[in-house]
Design a protein around this motif. Structure first.
Motif, PDB file in Angstrom:
ATOM      1  N   MET A   1     -16.814   2.413   3.168  1.00  0.00           N
ATOM      2  CA  MET A   1     -17.040   2.526   1.734  1.00  0.00           C
ATOM      3  C   MET A   1     -15.829   2.007   0.965  1.00  0.00           C
ATOM      4  SD  MET A   1     -17.637   6.026  -0.425  1.00  0.00           S
ATOM      5  CE  MET A   1     -16.555   6.090  -1.841  1.00  0.00           C
ATOM      6  N   GLN A   2     -16.082   1.259  -0.104  1.00  0.00           N
ATOM      7  CA  GLN A   2     -14.969   0.713  -0.889  1.00  0.00           C
ATOM      8  C   GLN A   2     -14.422   1.776  -1.851  1.00  0.00           C
ATOM      9  OE1 GLN A   2     -15.569  -3.110  -2.597  1.00  0.00           O
ATOM     10  NE2 GLN A   2     -16.594  -3.931  -0.797  1.00  0.00           N
ATOM     11  N   ILE A   3     -13.107   1.895  -1.845  1.00  0.00           N
ATOM     12  CA  ILE A   3     -12.428   2.943  -2.620  1.00  0.00           C
ATOM     13  C   ILE A   3     -11.342   2.298  -3.476  1.00  0.00           C
ATOM     14  CG2 ILE A   3     -10.922   4.971  -2.408  1.00  0.00           C
ATOM     15  CD1 ILE A   3     -12.253   5.497   0.339  1.00  0.00           C
ATOM     16  N   ILE A   4     -11.168   2.825  -4.677  1.00  0.00           N
ATOM     17  CA  ILE A   4     -10.020   2.414  -5.503  1.00  0.00           C
ATOM     18  C   ILE A   4      -9.110   3.624  -5.697  1.00  0.00           C
ATOM     19  CG2 ILE A   4      -9.305   1.640  -7.809  1.00  0.00           C
ATOM     20  CD1 ILE A   4     -11.940  -0.026  -7.841  1.00  0.00           C
ATOM     21  N   GLN A   5      -7.840   3.398  -5.440  1.00  0.00           N
ATOM     22  CA  GLN A   5      -6.822   4.451  -5.568  1.00  0.00           C
ATOM     23  C   GLN A   5      -6.153   4.244  -6.936  1.00  0.00           C
ATOM     24  OE1 GLN A   5      -5.243   7.420  -4.722  1.00  0.00           O
ATOM     25  NE2 GLN A   5      -4.751   6.780  -2.626  1.00  0.00           N
ATOM     26  N   PRO A   6      -6.607   4.960  -7.974  1.00  0.00           N
ATOM     27  CA  PRO A   6      -6.166   4.583  -9.319  1.00  0.00           C
ATOM     28  C   PRO A   6      -4.787   5.085  -9.726  1.00  0.00           C
ATOM     29  CG  PRO A   6      -7.812   6.328  -9.449  1.00  0.00           C
ATOM     30  CD  PRO A   6      -7.636   6.007  -7.993  1.00  0.00           C
ATOM     31  N   HIS A   7      -4.177   5.949  -8.926  1.00  0.00           N
ATOM     32  CA  HIS A   7      -2.823   6.442  -9.237  1.00  0.00           C
ATOM     33  C   HIS A   7      -2.080   6.545  -7.905  1.00  0.00           C
ATOM     34  CE1 HIS A   7      -0.258   9.553 -11.676  1.00  0.00           C
ATOM     35  NE2 HIS A   7       0.483   8.964 -10.744  1.00  0.00           N
ATOM     36  N   TYR A   8      -1.137   5.620  -7.700  1.00  0.00           N
ATOM     37  CA  TYR A   8      -0.495   5.502  -6.389  1.00  0.00           C
ATOM     38  C   TYR A   8       0.899   4.921  -6.582  1.00  0.00           C
ATOM     39  CZ  TYR A   8       0.093   4.093  -1.489  1.00  0.00           C
ATOM     40  OH  TYR A   8       0.551   3.948  -0.209  1.00  0.00           O
ATOM     41  N   HIS A   9       1.916   5.606  -6.066  1.00  0.00           N
ATOM     42  CA  HIS A   9       3.292   5.130  -6.244  1.00  0.00           C
ATOM     43  C   HIS A   9       3.719   4.346  -5.001  1.00  0.00           C
ATOM     44  CE1 HIS A   9       3.579   7.184 -10.020  1.00  0.00           C
ATOM     45  NE2 HIS A   9       3.105   8.281  -9.459  1.00  0.00           N
ATOM     46  N   ALA A  10       3.269   3.096  -4.985  1.00  0.00           N
ATOM     47  CA  ALA A  10       3.396   2.274  -3.784  1.00  0.00           C
ATOM     48  C   ALA A  10       4.836   2.046  -3.345  1.00  0.00           C
ATOM     49  CB  ALA A  10       2.711   0.932  -4.022  1.00  0.00           C
ATOM     50  N   ILE A  11       5.749   1.933  -4.305  1.00  0.00           N
ATOM     51  CA  ILE A  11       7.122   1.588  -3.888  1.00  0.00           C
ATOM     52  C   ILE A  11       7.748   2.707  -3.058  1.00  0.00           C
ATOM     53  CG2 ILE A  11       7.473   0.121  -5.924  1.00  0.00           C
ATOM     54  CD1 ILE A  11       9.671   2.253  -6.722  1.00  0.00           C
ATOM     55  N   ALA A  12       7.154   3.906  -3.133  1.00  0.00           N
ATOM     56  CA  ALA A  12       7.672   5.027  -2.343  1.00  0.00           C
ATOM     57  C   ALA A  12       6.989   5.124  -0.977  1.00  0.00           C
ATOM     58  CB  ALA A  12       7.472   6.333  -3.115  1.00  0.00           C
ATOM     59  N   ARG A  13       6.061   4.221  -0.709  1.00  0.00           N
ATOM     60  CA  ARG A  13       5.269   4.338   0.512  1.00  0.00           C
ATOM     61  C   ARG A  13       5.514   3.136   1.425  1.00  0.00           C
ATOM     62  NH1 ARG A  13       3.433   9.529   0.320  1.00  0.00           N
ATOM     63  NH2 ARG A  13       2.497   8.881   2.289  1.00  0.00           N
ATOM     64  N   THR A  14       5.090   3.275   2.661  1.00  0.00           N
ATOM     65  CA  THR A  14       5.340   2.224   3.650  1.00  0.00           C
ATOM     66  C   THR A  14       4.226   1.175   3.684  1.00  0.00           C
ATOM     67  OG1 THR A  14       4.135   3.407   5.358  1.00  0.00           O
ATOM     68  CG2 THR A  14       6.483   3.920   5.139  1.00  0.00           C
ATOM     69  N   ALA A  15       4.534   0.065   4.337  1.00  0.00           N
ATOM     70  CA  ALA A  15       3.512  -0.969   4.570  1.00  0.00           C
ATOM     71  C   ALA A  15       2.390  -0.408   5.446  1.00  0.00           C
ATOM     72  CB  ALA A  15       4.149  -2.190   5.236  1.00  0.00           C
TER      73      ALA A  15
END
Lengths: 77, 275
Positions: free
Chosen positions: B1-15
């Motif tokens: 299922m396709q999901i959109i993550q509308p609030h996500y602090h990517a710079i704090a997370r890993t590849a």
């Protein structure tokens, strides 16, 4: 051994979360029962409420977990 | 299922988080500007941060086939520094023009101080002046109900278009007032300190899916991007259909974020070949 303050500071948020989940389960049951009628047996709900009552009113020290486990034996799982 | 993550602090997370999100159906993330864990002292630090989330982070997400969008703001925790806030605000329009920047956020309140309220008002005014979407953070834990009410009071005096405002971190005691006032409401799923996946599904069952967004707001603290997928699983396991889930976890972000034409992912509908 942790100090009383350390215990509250360490476990307050986690316990708050568990209580909120418990409240949400009871709310969920009530909403479902309102629209679909209550479960044939409400024994599980009753034992959960008994456990909460035990926690709120008991002045026992240290054996709350043991008391709840004994309460939960009422429900075959 | 396709999901959109509308609030996500990517710079704090890993590849690896990007990789696993891609494998679990995430097609897009939106990254609001956030508190770094300490109060930044220089406007230039914000400017470099905005460059990171508007220019670099989309390239990192693209390696996993994920679209990356962003928002810019001074975080409420740093709003006590008026000089810094005003200087950053003066430079924000440059970033609002970036091709993946969707609006002003996350602004909002932390302790609902006078300076925080002034910063919130200034952010909303800037957004209105530039016809931008607004993402508003509400306080955590014991300040939530009060801070949310103050936020609603501030917005009421500002003649905003409620359809363009998303008030986030809503829980059982605040969701109704946000929706009743016509705003979009977000539920942020955290392991301990915010809403849980199960409680979010309760709220969806009680209030319906209109103007509701669900996100993990995963950051550098105890958080987990996959609480969103846990929520999808909980929703589906309670017997709700695939299209219903898509409406909430993909199409609602499209509807809100898509008010900015830069967000060009469209709502989707499942159908069989015969249809």
């Amino acid at each position: 051994m942790q100090t009383p303050k350390q215990i509250l500071d360490t476990y307050y948020l986690e316990t708050r979360c568990m209580l909120l989940e418990t409240a949400a389960v009871l709310d969920r049951y009530d909403r479902a029962a309102e629209s679909q009628g209550q479960a044939e047996s409400e024994a599980k709900r009753e034992v959960l409420l008994k456990a909460l009552n035990e926690l709120a009113n008991s002045d026992r020290r240290e054996d709350r977990a043991k008391t709840l486990l004994e309460l939960f034996t009422e429900i075959p799982t | 299922m396709q999901i959109i993550q509308p609030h996500y602090h990517a710079i704090a997370r890993t590849a690896q988080d990007y990789e696993k999100m891609a494998m679990s159906g995430v097609v897009a993330v939106a990254e609001p500007a956030f508190w770094a864990g300490y109060d930044r002292r220089h406007p230039e630090t914000f400017i470099d941060y905005f460059v990171q989330i508007t220019e670099f982070e989309p390239t990192r997400a693209a390696q996993y086939g994920i679209r990356h969008f962003s928002w810019v703001a001074v975080n409420p925790k740093e709003a006590e520094n008026e000089e810094l806030t005003n200087e950053v605000l003066s430079q924000m329009p440059e970033f609002l023009d970036k091709p993946t920047c969707l609006g002003v956020g996350e602004t909002g309140l932390h302790k609902s101080t006078k300076k925080e309220i002034a910063s919130l008002q200034a952010h909303v005014e800037l957004a209105m002046k530039h016809d931008q979407l607004v993402l508003i953070h509400t306080p955590h834990l014991s300040d939530k109900a009060h801070g949310t009410q103050v936020t609603l009071d501030v917005l009421k005096e500002m003649n905003v278009d409620p359809e363009k405002v998303w008030i986030d971190h809503a829980e059982e005691q605040t969701i109704e007032s946000i929706l009743d006032a016509g705003y979009w409401a977000g539920m942020t799923l955290y392991p301990i300190t915010k809403c849980s996946p199960r409680r979010a599904v309760d709220i969806l069952e009680k209030y319906g899916s209109e103007r509701l967004l669900v996100n993990s707001s995963a950051d550098w603290g105890p958080s987990d991007p996959f609480t969103l997928q846990e929520c999808v699983l909980e929703f589906r396991s309670r017997g709700h259909g695939l299209q219903e889930a898509i409406e909430i976890f993909h199409n609602n972000p499209c509807r809100f974020l898509g008010q900015n034409p830069k967000f060009d992912i469209k709502p989707i509908k499942v159908s069989t070949e015969e249809e």
